[in-house]
Design an enzyme around this catalytic site. Structure first.
Site, short mmCIF file in Angstrom:
data_model
loop_
_atom_site.label_atom_id
_atom_site.label_comp_id
_atom_site.label_asym_id
_atom_site.label_seq_id
_atom_site.Cartn_x
_atom_site.Cartn_y
_atom_site.Cartn_z
CG ASP A 234 33.80 40.95 49.05
OD1 ASP A 234 34.77 40.55 48.37
OD2 ASP A 234 33.79 42.08 49.60
CD GLU B 293 37.72 44.97 46.67
OE1 GLU B 293 38.35 45.96 46.25
OE2 GLU B 293 36.49 44.82 46.52
#
Length: 477
Positions: free
Chosen positions: A95, A160
């Protein structure tokens, strides 16, 4: 795989991955779909290597606004299970932070563009490039029909940047299954401290976040009607915040430094050899003057000493103009970066007692409330562990120099999570240069770092195996 043609292919893979807008910060269905797409592509890539891949359903996330969004799956992949080989687990995330061209990007952030050997694109260095570099290293052995010297596991997530939603729970759940035979864990989600010299990271600071609320009543006051006849909450709060740290950066809370790890001679020597041009660092930071004059003092106060930062005041008037209001309730926010061997509960007690003492000295009629809203422990590794030795040798092989041994002043909770739950050695092996601009506009990874970083991981596998071949009893701890 590292021929000119091979380099074009692995650059193409990075371009395809950067093109996916896997933004985990903005809680919108469109971006969640992009993260799911990213995880599916990564799973296919790992399966193409021959890895067994489990895509773990993580359920849904209930947001404060009432939205219910699916959490992207976490990938658990395994390649090789030879009991005679060590098992190394790589952690990465796919991400990214939000990015728009109008934010100041020179090019479309989700189109990988190469300029002067720099590969620009969101996620290029944080963290899609390093994840692909690890995959490239495995692919290199397979392309040459060579046996990979270690068993490899992957744990790859897609949240994350948003706090690794549900990751801790998964790690705890898989402790005696997926992680049961893991010997070492590698994280490549950091940067060097230099533009050219590689580094190994062996520690990060923790973080403890506080809110300080001072309240008189629920409704704001007119300063002409009430100014001069009451204890103003803002005056109380400013006094409290101003009492936390002095102009030299020294934290004024009694006892705060009591448990800070003492400086050893070995550590002191490591600071002396780190490649940091202080003048260039200061110029790049666009800061007129730092609090300290030497490289060693600056690095120590970034990495191995605590710092206190004041972040803002909620409830105060901050718009343009001259509004003559007395806020009836204000909330100050500050955090302390923790270092080994500071204890979160001890620091919390010290902070609350200190602020209550300072507040009592003001003899104010207002109400004070101090809350700790976040507490994350610092992380420190043993630089004499086998994987640090193997990584240093691999860096010398690929880059021709010994690495800087550095810490990271920020907080990376997953390292401490792995260390505490799985109780295995954790190492941070960064690929990115100090000017890569992670989270910023024009994020990039140098082509050199991406290609040589892929070679570095392959060399790391070989050095690992070579060291164990000469020291077979090391795995018996």
């Amino acid at each position: 795989i590292f021929t000119k043609k091979g380099q074009m292919l692995i650059r193409k893979s990075l371009k395809e991955w950067v093109a996916i807008e896997s933004d985990s910060i903005q809680p919108l269905p469109h971006f969640r779909q992009e993260i799911f797409k990213m995880m599916d592509i990564a799973a296919d890539k790992l399966r193409h290597l021959g890895a067994a891949v489990d895509s773990i359903d993580m359920g849904h996330q209930e947001l404060p606004d009432g939205q219910n969004l699916p959490i992207p799956p976490i990938l658990l992949a395994e390649l090789g299970n030879d009991p005679k080989k060590p098992t190394v687990c790589f952690y990465g995330h796919l991400d990214v932070q939000p990015a728009k061209k109008e934010d100041g990007w020179h090019t479309d952030p989700f189109t990988l563009v190469e300029v002067d050997g720099k590969l620009y694109g969101r996620g290029a260095t944080d963290n899609k490039g390093p994840v692909l570099a690890w995959i490239n290293a495995v692919g290199a052995f397979q392309a040459l029909n060579q046996d990979i010297p270690v068993n490899i596991k992957f744990i790859i997530e897609g949240m994350e940047e948003a706090g690794s939603v549900s990751l801790d729970e998964l790690v705890k759940r898989e402790k005696d299954r997926f992680f049961s035979n893991v010997d070492y864990i590698v994280i490549s989600d950091n940067l060097w401290i230099s533009k050219k010299k590689p580094a190994l990271i062996y520690g990060t600071r923790g973080n403890i976040y506080f809110t300080v609320e001072v309240k008189c009543r629920d409704q704001d006051f007119h300063s002409g009607t009430f100014g001069g006849i009451l204890n103003e909450p803002m005056a109380d709060l400013v006094s409290l915040l101003g009492s936390l740290v002095d102009s030299s950066g020294h934290i004024l809370i009694p006892g705060i430094y009591d448990n800070v790890a003492p400086l050893s001679e070995e550590e002191k020597k490591m600071y002396e050899t780190i490649d940091l041009n202080l003048e260039e660092y200061q110029n790049n930071s666009q800061v007129e003057r730092f609090l300290f004059d030497t490289k060693e003092e600056i690095l120590m106060h970034l990495w191995r000493y605590p710092s206190l930062s004041i972040h803002g005041i909620e409830g105060a008037f901050h718009e343009p103009g001259a509004k003559t209001v007395i806020p009836a309730q204000v909330i100050g926010k500050f955090s302390i970066r923790l270092v080994p061997y500071m204890n979160i509960s001890v620091v919390e007690t010290q902070v609350k007692k200190y602020l209550e003492d300072i507040f009592s000295q003001r003899n104010s009629s207002n109400k004070l409330k101090v809350n700790m809203t976040l507490g994350v422990h610092p992380w420190i590794a043993n630089i004499h562990d086998i994987q640090y030795i193997a990584a240093r040798r691999a860096i010398k092989t690929v880059f021709g120099v010994d690495p800087d041994m550095i810490r990271d002043g920020s907080t990376i909770p997953i390292a401490k999570t792995f260390q505490d739950i799985i109780q295995k050695s954790v190492m941070m092996l960064p690929l990115g240069a100090v000017d890569d601009g992670e989270h910023s506009q024009n994020e990039k990874i140098n082509r050199y770092n991406y290609i040589e970083g892929s070679k570095l991981f392959a060399a790391f596998f070989l050095e690992f195996n070579a060291f164990l071949h000469h020291h077979p009893s090391i795995l018996l701890y």
